[in-house]
Design a protein around this motif. Structure first.
Motif, PDB file in Angstrom:
ATOM      1  N   PRO A  31       0.797  -1.238   0.000  1.00  2.00           N
ATOM      2  CA  PRO A  31       0.000   0.000   0.000  1.00  2.00           C
ATOM      3  C   PRO A  31       0.828   1.286   0.000  1.00  2.00           C
ATOM      4  N   ASP A  32       2.095   1.195   0.405  1.00  2.00           N
ATOM      5  CA  ASP A  32       2.939   2.394   0.465  1.00  2.00           C
ATOM      6  C   ASP A  32       3.906   2.499  -0.714  1.00  2.00           C
ATOM      7  N   ASP A  33       3.644   1.760  -1.769  1.00  2.00           N
ATOM      8  CA  ASP A  33       4.511   1.782  -2.948  1.00  2.00           C
ATOM      9  C   ASP A  33       4.222   3.057  -3.744  1.00  2.00           C
ATOM     10  N   VAL A  34       5.104   4.034  -3.613  1.00  2.00           N
ATOM     11  CA  VAL A  34       4.891   5.330  -4.258  1.00  2.00           C
ATOM     12  C   VAL A  34       4.841   5.203  -5.776  1.00  2.00           C
ATOM     13  N   ALA A  35       5.719   4.384  -6.347  1.00  2.00           N
ATOM     14  CA  ALA A  35       5.738   4.225  -7.799  1.00  2.00           C
ATOM     15  C   ALA A  35       4.430   3.635  -8.301  1.00  2.00           C
ATOM     16  N   ALA A  36       3.909   2.636  -7.595  1.00  2.00           N
ATOM     17  CA  ALA A  36       2.647   2.014  -8.004  1.00  2.00           C
ATOM     18  C   ALA A  36       1.490   3.002  -7.881  1.00  2.00           C
ATOM     19  N   LEU A  37       1.479   3.779  -6.816  1.00  2.00           N
ATOM     20  CA  LEU A  37       0.421   4.773  -6.639  1.00  2.00           C
ATOM     21  C   LEU A  37       0.472   5.849  -7.714  1.00  2.00           C
ATOM     22  N   LEU A  52     -10.873   7.265  -8.498  1.00  2.00           N
ATOM     23  CA  LEU A  52      -9.719   6.450  -8.137  1.00  2.00           C
ATOM     24  C   LEU A  52      -8.439   7.276  -8.198  1.00  2.00           C
ATOM     25  N   ALA A  53      -8.335   8.141  -9.203  1.00  2.00           N
ATOM     26  CA  ALA A  53      -7.167   9.023  -9.306  1.00  2.00           C
ATOM     27  C   ALA A  53      -7.082   9.955  -8.104  1.00  2.00           C
ATOM     28  N   VAL A  54      -8.221  10.466  -7.654  1.00  2.00           N
ATOM     29  CA  VAL A  54      -8.241  11.330  -6.464  1.00  2.00           C
ATOM     30  C   VAL A  54      -7.698  10.581  -5.256  1.00  2.00           C
ATOM     31  N   ARG A  55      -8.150   9.353  -5.088  1.00  2.00           N
ATOM     32  CA  ARG A  55      -7.695   8.582  -3.926  1.00  2.00           C
ATOM     33  C   ARG A  55      -6.204   8.276  -4.011  1.00  2.00           C
ATOM     34  N   ALA A  56      -5.716   7.992  -5.219  1.00  2.00           N
ATOM     35  CA  ALA A  56      -4.293   7.690  -5.384  1.00  2.00           C
ATOM     36  C   ALA A  56      -3.438   8.916  -5.056  1.00  2.00           C
ATOM     37  N   HIS A  57      -3.852  10.090  -5.541  1.00  2.00           N
ATOM     38  CA  HIS A  57      -3.095  11.307  -5.252  1.00  2.00           C
ATOM     39  C   HIS A  57      -3.160  11.646  -3.762  1.00  2.00           C
ATOM     40  N   ALA A  58      -4.316  11.396  -3.141  1.00  2.00           N
ATOM     41  CA  ALA A  58      -4.430  11.652  -1.705  1.00  2.00           C
ATOM     42  C   ALA A  58      -3.462  10.769  -0.921  1.00  2.00           C
ATOM     43  N   GLN A  59      -3.370   9.491  -1.316  1.00  2.00           N
ATOM     44  CA  GLN A  59      -2.431   8.585  -0.643  1.00  2.00           C
ATOM     45  C   GLN A  59      -0.985   9.009  -0.883  1.00  2.00           C
ATOM     46  N   ASP A  67       5.779  17.228  -0.209  1.00  2.00           N
ATOM     47  CA  ASP A  67       5.579  17.449  -1.647  1.00  2.00           C
ATOM     48  C   ASP A  67       4.173  17.994  -1.887  1.00  2.00           C
ATOM     49  N   ALA A  68       4.083  19.171  -2.485  1.00  2.00           N
ATOM     50  CA  ALA A  68       2.782  19.780  -2.761  1.00  2.00           C
ATOM     51  C   ALA A  68       2.151  19.266  -4.049  1.00  2.00           C
ATOM     52  N   ARG A  69       2.946  18.656  -4.915  1.00  2.00           N
ATOM     53  CA  ARG A  69       2.428  18.304  -6.233  1.00  2.00           C
ATOM     54  C   ARG A  69       1.280  17.305  -6.222  1.00  2.00           C
ATOM     55  N   PRO A  70       1.344  16.228  -5.429  1.00  2.00           N
ATOM     56  CA  PRO A  70       0.193  15.311  -5.414  1.00  2.00           C
ATOM     57  C   PRO A  70      -1.099  15.998  -4.966  1.00  2.00           C
ATOM     58  N   LEU A  71      -0.975  16.938  -4.029  1.00  2.00           N
ATOM     59  CA  LEU A  71      -2.159  17.642  -3.541  1.00  2.00           C
ATOM     60  C   LEU A  71      -2.741  18.553  -4.620  1.00  2.00           C
TER      61      LEU A  71
END
Length: 242
Positions: A31-37, A52-59, A67-71
């Motif tokens: 669940p903490d695999d950044v590359a997979a997310l 699903l994309a929203v949830r992935a970026h939130a994780q 890092d501000a970019r995922p947010l």
């Protein structure tokens, strides 16, 4: 099985749905695999799985707390889904993480703008332009906000700069045309609308605006002609003496 490697392979084969399935399997295992997310967020966006994309970026935002970019990416998607209050909350967190990241102010401005919160949108776009004076999209958004606030001269000033920086973006020229039209600068407005239609012949709003200006001009000419005719002496009537 290495699900992430298989996901990359399937993406290369243009099997995006299959790649996303493999990504989700990789995340299930780690669940903490950044590359997979990150790959899951990309694939979810490409396949229309916006939630699903929203949830992935939130994780990703939780795993990368500096890092501000995922947010910012999450906030953009939330805006597209109409979840504006959530977008504002996420965007404000992005600003706290990186006060120099212009896109955080951009997405906040957009979230406020679509809610009609013009003063807040204006502030955020002004902050974006302050950080990056040649950010054409921020200038366009600021100009659009000024237009909606009824400040046509301010809108024209920033939209001229936006059009110079984004000469091939049709909607920037259309917005500039609206600003000129509201200022009564008819020829400049016509030229801006013509530029928008030239860049994007199927751009309906620019065509509607240009057609409205033509109809208004024809009506004004007809009215002026009628007024002149009313001032002329009728047949058999002598002109008024001096």
């Amino acid at each position: 099985m290495d699900h992430l490697s298989r996901a990359h392979l399937l993406r290369d084969w243009d099997d995006l749905a299959g790649a996303l399935t493999e990504c989700r399997r990789a995340i299930h295992d780690a669940p903490d695999d950044v590359a997979a997310l990150a790959l899951a967020a990309e694939l979810a966006g490409l396949t229309g799985r916006t939630d699903l994309a929203v949830r992935a970026h939130a994780q990703l935002g939780r795993l990368l707390p500096l890092d501000a970019r995922p947010l910012v990416r999450q906030a953009r998607l939330l805006v597209s889904l109409g979840r504006h209050a959530e977008a504002v909350s996420v965007g404000e967190e992005a600003v706290l993480r990186n006060p120099e990241y212009v896109e955080a102010y951009q997405v906040l401005g957009r979230a406020h703008l679509v809610q009609g919160e013009l003063a807040k949108a204006m502030l955020r776009f002004e902050q974006a332009v302050h950080l990056h004076p040649e950010h054409g999209y921020a200038l366009n958004n600021l100009g659009l906000t000024y237009l909606r606030a009824g400040e046509a001269q301010k809108a024209a000033d920033v939209l001229v700069r936006a059009a110079e920086l984004l000469p091939h973006v049709a909607y920037v020229h259309n917005n500039l045309g609206v600003a000129y039209e509201r200022l009564g600068q008819v020829e400049e407005a016509r030229a801006a609308y013509a530029a928008a239609m030239h860049l994007s012949p199927r751009y309906v709003q620019a065509r509607v605006n240009a057609d409205r200006m033509r109809r208004t001009a024809h009506a004004d000419m007809a009215g002026a002609r009628t007024a002149r005719e009313q001032l002329l002496p009728s047949q058999g009537e002598a002109p008024a003496s001096r």
